[in-house]
Write an enzyme that holds these catalytic residues in place. Structure first.
Site, short mmCIF file in Angstrom:
data_model
loop_
_atom_site.label_atom_id
_atom_site.label_comp_id
_atom_site.label_asym_id
_atom_site.label_seq_id
_atom_site.Cartn_x
_atom_site.Cartn_y
_atom_site.Cartn_z
N HIS A 117 0.72 -1.10 -0.02
CA HIS A 117 0.04 0.09 -0.01
C HIS A 117 0.80 1.30 -0.11
O HIS A 117 1.21 1.70 1.23
CB HIS A 117 -1.00 -0.10 1.39
CG HIS A 117 -1.69 0.98 1.24
ND1 HIS A 117 -3.15 0.77 1.69
CD2 HIS A 117 -1.85 2.40 0.68
CE1 HIS A 117 -4.02 1.79 1.48
NE2 HIS A 117 -3.17 2.66 0.98
N GLU A 156 -2.34 -1.75 -3.00
CA GLU A 156 -3.76 -0.87 -2.59
C GLU A 156 -3.34 0.53 -2.72
O GLU A 156 -2.24 0.97 -2.56
CB GLU A 156 -3.84 -1.35 -1.02
CG GLU A 156 -4.37 -2.52 -0.89
CD GLU A 156 -4.51 -3.13 0.65
OE1 GLU A 156 -5.02 -4.02 0.93
OE2 GLU A 156 -3.96 -2.08 1.53
N HIS A 170 -8.08 -5.33 7.41
CA HIS A 170 -7.75 -4.49 8.47
C HIS A 170 -8.01 -4.75 9.90
O HIS A 170 -9.08 -5.00 10.18
CB HIS A 170 -8.60 -2.98 8.18
CG HIS A 170 -7.98 -1.74 8.74
ND1 HIS A 170 -6.92 -1.01 8.12
CD2 HIS A 170 -7.98 -1.41 10.15
CE1 HIS A 170 -6.70 -0.03 9.06
NE2 HIS A 170 -7.09 -0.31 10.15
#
EC number: 2.6.99.2
Length: 237
Positions: A43, A70, A190
């Site tokens: 990410h 991401e 998450h």
């Protein structure tokens, strides 16, 4: 079996803290896959405080499983993804100063923008996923923008599960069921951890993939990376 994609941002954070190449991000990604991990997630953020944009290019020949990038689809990020051509791109509405992802897309408010971005990625044969809160309206919105998958934002589930509230999974179940009705694949991520991952996986119908970074790397400090990867794989069977 739900696939495990390991987010290696924290490895890059540790490396960057000394300015060298220890730990070696590419070697860790190789090892994770050798240990059985079924994907690598990164990410990158605009300030490159952990994953650097160059890392995305360097990892491309290393990742022989699923490669998931991401990020917030700003122009620089879009260009990066199109050039690297990962297996999947996950669109996350991060603010530039966000410490970590903290909300999903409003898929109705941003429908036009997301449709345009997703279309570009799909024209280049890159599977798309959008990060969403467990809200039925957001699943309905996702069904109109052309995405292949959604990624359910699981922080609230993790917080409530830690307090003993297992009913916190119910909105996620309903959203997964609705997504499947719309022929959308279901991912999640998450704050998922060894403590909650098995319950979550067993509760969510059609869960294709989880992306786990912070908890997995933290747990590995105590238990060892190879051991922890295989503990996750066992719980995801």
């Amino acid at each position: 079996m739900t696939k495990l994609s390991v987010n290696v941002n924290k490895i890059a954070t540790l490396r960057n803290s000394r300015g060298g190449n220890v730990p070696n991000l590419l070697k860790v990604a190789e090892d994770i896959q050798d240990f059985g991990g079924q994907g690598i997630t990164i990410h990158p953020r605009p300030d490159e405080r952990h994953i650097k944009y160059q890392d995305a290019y360097d990892l491309k020949p290393i990742v022989h499983t699923e490669y998931n990038i991401e990020g917030n689809p700003i122009p620089k990020f879009i260009d990066l993804v199109l050039e690297v051509s990962p297996t999947q791109v996950t669109l996350v509405p991060d603010k530039e100063d966000a410490i970590t992802s903290n909300s999903g897309w409003d898929t109705k408010k941003h429908a036009s923008f997301l449709t345009e971005v997703i279309s570009e990625f799909k024209r280049n044969n890159i599977r798309t996923s959008v990060f969403v809160d467990p809200v039925l309206d957001m699943i309905e919105g996702a069904a109109t923008i052309g995405t292949d998958r959604i990624e359910l934002y699981t922080e609230e589930f993790a917080l409530q599960y830690e307090k003993g509230n297992k009913d916190s999974v119910k909105p996620y179940v309903k959203c997964a069921e609705l997504a499947m009705d719309f022929n959308l694949g279901v991912n999640a991520g998450h704050d998922l951890s060894l403590q909650n991952i098995q319950f979550f996986k067993e509760s969510i119908p059609g869960l294709l993939e989880v992306s786990i970074g912070h908890a997995l790397i933290s747990e590995s400090i105590y238990l060892g990376l190879e051991n922890v990867v295989n503990m996750y794989l066992h719980k995801l069977k």
